[in-house]
Design a protein around this motif. Structure first.
Motif, mmCIF file in Angstrom:
data_model
loop_
_atom_site.group_PDB
_atom_site.id
_atom_site.type_symbol
_atom_site.label_atom_id
_atom_site.label_comp_id
_atom_site.label_asym_id
_atom_site.label_seq_id
_atom_site.Cartn_x
_atom_site.Cartn_y
_atom_site.Cartn_z
ATOM 1 N N UNK A 64 27.378 -23.218 81.310
ATOM 2 C CA UNK A 64 28.255 -22.149 81.645
ATOM 3 C C UNK A 64 29.554 -22.729 82.279
ATOM 4 N N UNK A 65 29.556 -23.594 83.327
ATOM 5 C CA UNK A 65 30.797 -24.015 83.900
ATOM 6 C C UNK A 65 31.617 -24.983 82.920
ATOM 7 N N UNK A 66 31.061 -25.612 81.947
ATOM 8 C CA UNK A 66 31.801 -26.662 81.143
ATOM 9 C C UNK A 66 32.253 -25.724 79.823
ATOM 10 N N UNK A 67 31.456 -24.788 79.515
ATOM 11 C CA UNK A 67 31.858 -23.667 78.318
ATOM 12 C C UNK A 67 33.124 -23.244 78.978
ATOM 13 N N UNK A 68 32.987 -22.627 80.193
ATOM 14 C CA UNK A 68 34.059 -21.890 80.753
ATOM 15 C C UNK A 68 35.510 -22.637 80.876
ATOM 16 N N UNK A 69 35.133 -23.938 81.345
ATOM 17 C CA UNK A 69 36.232 -24.895 81.376
ATOM 18 C C UNK A 69 37.297 -25.215 79.846
ATOM 19 N N UNK A 70 36.192 -25.322 78.995
ATOM 20 C CA UNK A 70 36.654 -25.413 77.650
ATOM 21 C C UNK A 70 37.254 -24.278 77.366
ATOM 22 N N UNK A 71 36.835 -23.019 77.297
ATOM 23 C CA UNK A 71 37.493 -21.694 77.111
ATOM 24 C C UNK A 71 38.901 -21.665 77.467
ATOM 25 N N UNK A 72 39.117 -21.880 79.041
ATOM 26 C CA UNK A 72 40.198 -21.798 79.543
ATOM 27 C C UNK A 72 41.265 -22.839 79.048
ATOM 28 N N UNK A 73 41.065 -23.823 78.621
ATOM 29 C CA UNK A 73 41.745 -24.746 78.288
ATOM 30 C C UNK A 73 41.827 -24.881 76.612
ATOM 31 N N UNK A 74 41.303 -23.934 75.923
ATOM 32 C CA UNK A 74 41.143 -23.785 74.725
ATOM 33 C C UNK A 74 42.467 -23.887 73.787
ATOM 34 N N UNK A 75 42.723 -24.675 72.949
ATOM 35 C CA UNK A 75 44.055 -24.532 72.014
ATOM 36 C C UNK A 75 43.557 -24.768 70.477
ATOM 37 N N UNK A 76 43.683 -23.750 70.009
ATOM 38 C CA UNK A 76 43.182 -23.561 68.536
ATOM 39 C C UNK A 76 43.696 -24.541 67.394
ATOM 40 N N UNK A 77 44.834 -25.068 67.881
ATOM 41 C CA UNK A 77 45.443 -26.445 67.099
ATOM 42 C C UNK A 77 44.416 -27.558 67.257
ATOM 43 N N UNK A 78 43.542 -27.723 68.416
ATOM 44 C CA UNK A 78 43.069 -28.748 68.472
ATOM 45 C C UNK A 78 41.453 -28.664 68.514
ATOM 46 N N UNK A 79 41.027 -27.303 69.136
ATOM 47 C CA UNK A 79 39.405 -27.149 69.464
ATOM 48 C C UNK A 79 39.039 -25.816 68.349
ATOM 49 N N UNK A 80 37.716 -25.805 68.337
ATOM 50 C CA UNK A 80 37.337 -25.008 67.506
ATOM 51 C C UNK A 80 35.936 -24.240 68.246
ATOM 52 N N UNK A 81 35.720 -22.926 68.043
ATOM 53 C CA UNK A 81 34.622 -22.405 68.782
ATOM 54 C C UNK A 81 34.233 -21.188 67.613
ATOM 55 N N UNK A 82 33.054 -21.451 67.196
ATOM 56 C CA UNK A 82 32.576 -20.587 66.153
ATOM 57 C C UNK A 82 31.463 -19.536 66.779
ATOM 58 N N UNK A 83 31.237 -18.399 66.398
ATOM 59 C CA UNK A 83 30.023 -17.558 67.111
ATOM 60 C C UNK A 83 29.626 -16.791 65.578
ATOM 61 N N UNK A 84 28.045 -16.756 65.689
ATOM 62 C CA UNK A 84 27.436 -15.822 64.705
ATOM 63 C C UNK A 84 27.218 -14.461 65.451
ATOM 64 N N UNK A 85 27.778 -13.594 64.688
ATOM 65 C CA UNK A 85 27.595 -12.186 65.083
ATOM 66 C C UNK A 85 26.653 -11.307 64.159
ATOM 67 N N UNK A 86 25.462 -10.779 64.928
ATOM 68 C CA UNK A 86 24.679 -9.747 64.144
ATOM 69 C C UNK A 86 24.636 -8.671 64.970
ATOM 70 N N UNK A 87 24.905 -7.318 64.288
ATOM 71 C CA UNK A 87 24.923 -6.082 65.096
ATOM 72 C C UNK A 87 25.578 -6.276 66.195
ATOM 73 N N UNK A 88 26.957 -6.836 66.148
ATOM 74 C CA UNK A 88 27.665 -7.077 67.546
ATOM 75 C C UNK A 88 27.294 -7.844 68.538
ATOM 76 N N UNK A 89 26.041 -8.496 68.336
ATOM 77 C CA UNK A 89 25.629 -9.499 69.295
ATOM 78 C C UNK A 89 25.960 -10.983 68.950
ATOM 79 N N UNK A 90 26.249 -11.781 69.736
ATOM 80 C CA UNK A 90 26.287 -13.132 69.580
ATOM 81 C C UNK A 90 25.046 -13.936 69.366
ATOM 82 N N UNK A 91 24.679 -14.204 68.224
ATOM 83 C CA UNK A 91 23.366 -14.962 68.037
ATOM 84 C C UNK A 91 23.405 -16.634 67.735
ATOM 85 N N UNK A 92 24.543 -17.086 67.980
ATOM 86 C CA UNK A 92 24.630 -18.513 67.635
ATOM 87 C C UNK A 92 26.051 -18.853 68.040
ATOM 88 N N UNK A 93 26.379 -20.112 68.172
ATOM 89 C CA UNK A 93 27.392 -20.786 68.269
ATOM 90 C C UNK A 93 27.686 -22.186 68.128
#
Length: 162
Positions: free
Chosen positions: A40-69
């Motif tokens: 949780x801590x490291x993912x939050x830190x990553x999201x706070x400094x996230x730069x879409x030109x350098x970083x990527x985050x992909x989520x699998x959604x099923x019925x509005x719920x995150x089911x993978x990443x």
């Protein structure tokens, strides 16, 4: 309904990804609070400094719920390589091919950004994940016993080099 892939952060992503990791690894090998807290801590830190030109985050959604990443942390890509992190699917998504879809998206991103090296840390015994890593060109380069997560495991580093 077919799962969909979403790129970038969505509200609740940090909590849900941490939950998926905590539940899976607690049942599998007994990881507890230190592991969930670190995810949780490291993912939050990553999201706070996230730069879409350098970083990527992909989520699998099923019925509005995150089911993978999966994530690519490109902040050190020029040094040790891009860091592949937080690759997980829920129990209901395992065996459906979404893991392969996630990994393909992450590796295509690395190619598009000309990240010639990528690495990840995992541990021995995750055979389905290892099969996917090797399918996408990752090779085991280092392993050691560790207890940093509250249970003894054989930690492994895999690397990809284009």
């Amino acid at each position: 309904m077919t799962p969909s892939l979403h790129k970038d952060y969505l509200p609740g992503s940090i909590g849900r990804i941490a939950e998926l990791h905590a539940r899976y690894y607690s049942e599998l090998v007994g990881f507890g609070l230190p592991f969930e807290s670190k995810v949780a801590r490291e993912l939050a830190e990553f999201c706070e400094r996230y730069d879409s030109e350098r970083d990527g985050l992909w989520l699998v959604l099923q019925d509005g719920q995150i089911e993978g990443s999966i994530a690519i942390d490109g902040s050190h890509a020029g040094q040790g390589g891009a860091h592949l992190r937080w690759f997980i699917t829920s129990e209901r998504m395992r065996g459906t091919g979404v893991g392969s879809t996630l990994l393909a998206s992450a590796m295509e991103f690395c190619r598009s950004k000309q990240y010639h090296r990528a690495y990840l840390w995992t541990f021995e015994g995750l055979d389905a994940a290892r099969h996917l890593y090797e399918k996408f060109g990752f090779r085991l380069v280092f392993q050691q016993h560790g207890t940093q997560w509250g249970a003894e495991v054989n930690e492994q580093r895999f690397e990809f080099q284009a």
